[in-house]
Design a protein around this motif. Structure first.
Motif, PDB file in Angstrom:
ATOM      1  N   VAL A 127      63.304  44.396 -88.338  1.00  0.00           N
ATOM      2  CA  VAL A 127      64.165  45.105 -87.387  1.00  0.00           C
ATOM      3  C   VAL A 127      63.602  44.858 -85.997  1.00  0.00           C
ATOM      4  CG1 VAL A 127      62.882  47.271 -87.666  1.00  0.00           C
ATOM      5  CG2 VAL A 127      65.225  47.325 -86.774  1.00  0.00           C
ATOM      6  N   MET A 128      64.484  44.669 -85.029  1.00  0.00           N
ATOM      7  CA  MET A 128      64.019  44.300 -83.691  1.00  0.00           C
ATOM      8  C   MET A 128      63.729  45.485 -82.780  1.00  0.00           C
ATOM      9  SD  MET A 128      66.065  40.896 -82.455  1.00  0.00           S
ATOM     10  CE  MET A 128      64.940  40.730 -81.056  1.00  0.00           C
ATOM     11  N   VAL A 129      64.564  46.511 -82.822  1.00  0.00           N
ATOM     12  CA  VAL A 129      64.458  47.574 -81.826  1.00  0.00           C
ATOM     13  C   VAL A 129      63.240  48.463 -82.094  1.00  0.00           C
ATOM     14  CG1 VAL A 129      65.899  49.310 -83.027  1.00  0.00           C
ATOM     15  CG2 VAL A 129      65.847  49.235 -80.508  1.00  0.00           C
ATOM     16  N   LYS A 130      62.637  48.925 -81.043  1.00  0.00           N
ATOM     17  CA  LYS A 130      61.467  49.798 -81.133  1.00  0.00           C
ATOM     18  C   LYS A 130      61.867  51.197 -81.595  1.00  0.00           C
ATOM     19  CE  LYS A 130      57.525  51.381 -78.360  1.00  0.00           C
ATOM     20  NZ  LYS A 130      56.843  51.276 -77.041  1.00  0.00           N
ATOM     21  N   SER A 131      61.040  51.757 -82.471  1.00  0.00           N
ATOM     22  CA  SER A 131      61.255  53.127 -82.944  1.00  0.00           C
ATOM     23  C   SER A 131      59.927  53.647 -83.460  1.00  0.00           C
ATOM     24  CB  SER A 131      62.294  53.154 -84.077  1.00  0.00           C
ATOM     25  OG  SER A 131      61.792  52.483 -85.226  1.00  0.00           O
ATOM     26  N   ASP A 132      59.909  54.884 -83.923  1.00  0.00           N
ATOM     27  CA  ASP A 132      58.683  55.433 -84.499  1.00  0.00           C
ATOM     28  C   ASP A 132      58.254  54.628 -85.720  1.00  0.00           C
ATOM     29  OD1 ASP A 132      58.671  57.381 -82.564  1.00  0.00           O
ATOM     30  OD2 ASP A 132      59.609  58.909 -83.830  1.00  0.00           O
ATOM     31  N   LYS A 133      59.230  54.125 -86.482  1.00  0.00           N
ATOM     32  CA  LYS A 133      58.941  53.318 -87.674  1.00  0.00           C
ATOM     33  C   LYS A 133      58.572  51.887 -87.307  1.00  0.00           C
ATOM     34  CE  LYS A 133      61.903  53.431 -90.999  1.00  0.00           C
ATOM     35  NZ  LYS A 133      63.226  53.444 -91.679  1.00  0.00           N
ATOM     36  N   ASP A 207      68.255  47.479 -89.862  1.00  0.00           N
ATOM     37  CA  ASP A 207      66.956  47.482 -90.522  1.00  0.00           C
ATOM     38  C   ASP A 207      67.094  46.739 -91.853  1.00  0.00           C
ATOM     39  OD1 ASP A 207      64.541  47.984 -91.766  1.00  0.00           O
ATOM     40  OD2 ASP A 207      64.449  50.083 -91.142  1.00  0.00           O
ATOM     41  N   PHE A 208      66.439  45.584 -91.947  1.00  0.00           N
ATOM     42  CA  PHE A 208      66.548  44.731 -93.132  1.00  0.00           C
ATOM     43  C   PHE A 208      65.410  44.961 -94.137  1.00  0.00           C
ATOM     44  CE2 PHE A 208      68.519  42.487 -89.568  1.00  0.00           C
ATOM     45  CZ  PHE A 208      69.750  42.097 -90.104  1.00  0.00           C
ATOM     46  N   THR A 209      64.637  46.009 -93.953  1.00  0.00           N
ATOM     47  CA  THR A 209      63.462  46.241 -94.792  1.00  0.00           C
ATOM     48  C   THR A 209      63.805  46.269 -96.272  1.00  0.00           C
ATOM     49  OG1 THR A 209      62.344  47.463 -93.019  1.00  0.00           O
ATOM     50  CG2 THR A 209      61.564  47.829 -95.269  1.00  0.00           C
ATOM     51  N   GLU A 210      64.796  47.060 -96.637  1.00  0.00           N
ATOM     52  CA  GLU A 210      65.154  47.184 -98.056  1.00  0.00           C
ATOM     53  C   GLU A 210      65.763  45.894 -98.591  1.00  0.00           C
ATOM     54  OE1 GLU A 210      64.105  49.685 -99.915  1.00  0.00           O
ATOM     55  OE2 GLU A 210      63.175  50.382 -98.053  1.00  0.00           O
ATOM     56  N   ASP A 211      66.493  45.172 -97.758  1.00  0.00           N
ATOM     57  CA  ASP A 211      67.034  43.868 -98.167  1.00  0.00           C
ATOM     58  C   ASP A 211      65.905  42.913 -98.536  1.00  0.00           C
ATOM     59  OD1 ASP A 211      69.658  44.653 -97.630  1.00  0.00           O
ATOM     60  OD2 ASP A 211      69.589  43.901 -95.581  1.00  0.00           O
ATOM     61  N   LEU A 212      64.906  42.845 -97.675  1.00  0.00           N
ATOM     62  CA  LEU A 212      63.778  41.941 -97.914  1.00  0.00           C
ATOM     63  C   LEU A 212      63.074  42.277 -99.225  1.00  0.00           C
ATOM     64  CD1 LEU A 212      62.451  41.923 -94.256  1.00  0.00           C
ATOM     65  CD2 LEU A 212      63.254  39.881 -95.451  1.00  0.00           C
ATOM     66  N   LYS A 213      62.925  43.551 -99.504  1.00  0.00           N
ATOM     67  CA  LYS A 213      62.258  43.983-100.729  1.00  0.00           C
ATOM     68  C   LYS A 213      63.034  43.598-101.986  1.00  0.00           C
ATOM     69  CE  LYS A 213      59.957  48.069 -98.761  1.00  0.00           C
ATOM     70  NZ  LYS A 213      59.924  49.571 -98.791  1.00  0.00           N
ATOM     71  N   LYS A 214      64.357  43.532-101.874  1.00  0.00           N
ATOM     72  CA  LYS A 214      65.211  43.264-103.039  1.00  0.00           C
ATOM     73  C   LYS A 214      65.275  41.790-103.420  1.00  0.00           C
ATOM     74  CE  LYS A 214      68.433  47.079-102.132  1.00  0.00           C
ATOM     75  NZ  LYS A 214      69.809  47.397-101.653  1.00  0.00           N
ATOM     76  N   ILE A 215      64.996  40.915-102.480  1.00  0.00           N
ATOM     77  CA  ILE A 215      65.221  39.480-102.709  1.00  0.00           C
ATOM     78  C   ILE A 215      64.202  38.919-103.695  1.00  0.00           C
ATOM     79  CG2 ILE A 215      65.196  37.212-101.597  1.00  0.00           C
ATOM     80  CD1 ILE A 215      66.333  38.582 -99.079  1.00  0.00           C
ATOM     81  N   GLU A 216      64.714  38.244-104.711  1.00  0.00           N
ATOM     82  CA  GLU A 216      63.872  37.671-105.768  1.00  0.00           C
ATOM     83  C   GLU A 216      63.587  36.183-105.554  1.00  0.00           C
ATOM     84  OE1 GLU A 216      62.626  39.448-108.230  1.00  0.00           O
ATOM     85  OE2 GLU A 216      63.774  41.326-108.089  1.00  0.00           O
ATOM     86  N   VAL A 217      64.515  35.468-104.913  1.00  0.00           N
ATOM     87  CA  VAL A 217      64.391  34.016-104.796  1.00  0.00           C
ATOM     88  C   VAL A 217      63.325  33.646-103.764  1.00  0.00           C
ATOM     89  CG1 VAL A 217      66.817  33.691-105.439  1.00  0.00           C
ATOM     90  CG2 VAL A 217      66.193  33.816-103.015  1.00  0.00           C
TER      91      VAL A 217
END
Length: 276
Positions: A127-133, A207-217
Motif C-alpha cells: 500500500v502506498m499511502v502513509k497511515s498508522d499501519k 491495501d493489497f496485503t491480504e491479496d499478497l498473502k493469498k497468492i500461491e503461484v
C-alpha cells in the motif's frame, strides 16, 4: 487486436500477438498509460516464442471511457472477463506500477488453472499511502497534489511527470529520451481525465496485503532502488515478505520507468524467471 465487452458494457481493448497455442503472457500497464507501454517487452517475448497480450485498462487508451469502475475490484474483474473470453490457461501476468497492483488483485482471485506465474515491477503493493499501519508510506498530500495538477492542466502535468521523476530524467547523469517523454504524453492523453483522477485513489490507497498473502503461484518482484514514484523501501521488500513464493530482484539506481529505460537489463531477468 480486439475488444471484450464486460458485464457493465465497457469495452476493453487488447492486443494479442503470437501463436494461440504458445504460453500466454498478459501485460498490465501503469497509470495513466495503455498497453502500448509494453511494446518493447511484447516484441521481446514474441521473439522468444510466447503469445503476448496487453489490454488498455478501462478509461485508459482505446478502452471505453466508462463513468464508473475506476477501482481495483472492477479492474481485476475486467481482467477476469478478458481471461475468460480468450480462454487463457496457466497464463503469466506481468504488471508495472498500478498494473502490478492490478496483477496482485486479480491473481489473488483468479479461477484455478488461469494463472501460472506473475511478475510485478515498480509495483504499488502492499500500500502506498502513509497511515498508522504503514508509517513508511507517502503522505496523502502527495496524492492530493497529483489530483490537483491533473485537474488544473492535465496536458502539462503529463509532460512534467515523464520529463522528471518517472524515468529519472531529473537525475544529473540521466540519458534523456524525448521519444519516451512524448510517448508517455500520447498514451496519457488518449485516456479519460475522470478515470485517471479516480485511479489515483485506487493505486495509492488500496491495501493489497491480504491479496499478497493469498497468492500461491511464484511471483517475481522487480524494483529500482531510485524509484521516485513508488519508493523502494515501502514496496518491494514488504511485498516479498507477504508472498508465499516470492523472489525479490532489486536494480541499483534504476528509476520507476526502468522497463522502458533499461529493457536490456530487466527483460532477460523476466525471461529467466518465466522459463524456470
Amino acid at each position: 487486436m480486439g475488444t471484450v465487452r464486460v458485464k457493465d458494457g465497457t469495452e476493453i481493448f487488447y492486443k494479442d500477438w503470437g501463436p494461440r497455442d504458445a504460453q500466454p503472457i498478459v501485460f498490465h500497464h501503469g497509470w495513466p498509460l495503455s498497453g502500448d507501454d509494453w511494446d518493447n517487452q511484447m516484441l521481446f517475448f514474441l521473439e522468444n516464442g510466447f503469445r503476448v497480450i496487453a489490454h488498455d485498462r478501462r478509461g485508459h487508451g482505446r478502452s471505453s471511457q466508462s463513468p464508473t469502475g475506476h477501482e481495483m475490484n472492477t479492474y481485476a474483474a475486467d481482467v477476469a472477463e478478458l481471461a475468460e473470453a480468450l480462454d487463457l490457461k496457466n497464463a503469466f501476468h506481468v504488471g508495472h506500477s498500478t498494473g502490478g497492483g492490478e496483477v496482485v488483485h486479480y491473481v489473488a482471485r483468479a479461477k484455478a488453472g488461469r494463472v501460472g506465474k506473475a511478475v510485478i515491477a515498480g509495483a504499488v503493493p502492499p500500500v502506498m499511502v502513509k497511515s498508522d499501519k504503514n508509517p513508511g508510506g507517502l503522505p496523502i498530500d502527495v496524492f492530493d497534489g497529483l489530483r490537483k495538477a491533473l485537474a488544473a492542466n492535465r496536458a502539462q502535468f503529463y509532460i512534467d511527470l515523464p520529463t522528471g521523476p518517472f524515468y529519472g530524467f531529473n537525475r544529473p547523469d540521466a540519458k534523456i529520451s524525448q521519444g519516451l517523454i512524448d510517448n508517455w504524453w500520447r498514451q496519457g492523453m488518449m485516456g479519460a481525465a475522470n478515470a485517471h483522477y479516480e485511479c489515483i485513489k485506487a493505486f495509492s490507497e488500496t491495501d493489497f496485503t491480504e491479496d499478497l498473502k493469498k497468492i500461491e503461484v511464484p511471483v517475481l518482484v522487480m524494483h529500482g532502488t531510485d524509484d521516485q514514484i513508488v519508493p523502494y523501501a515501502d514496496s518491494a521488500p514488504l511485498s516479498v515478505k507477504l508472498l508465499k513464493n516470492g523472489t525479490l530482484k532489486s536494480y541499483d539506481g534504476l528509476p520507476h520507468g526502468m522497463l522502458s529505460t533499461h529493457p536490456d537489463v530487466v527483460n532477460p531477468d523476466m525471461l529467466a524467471f518465466l522459463k524456470a
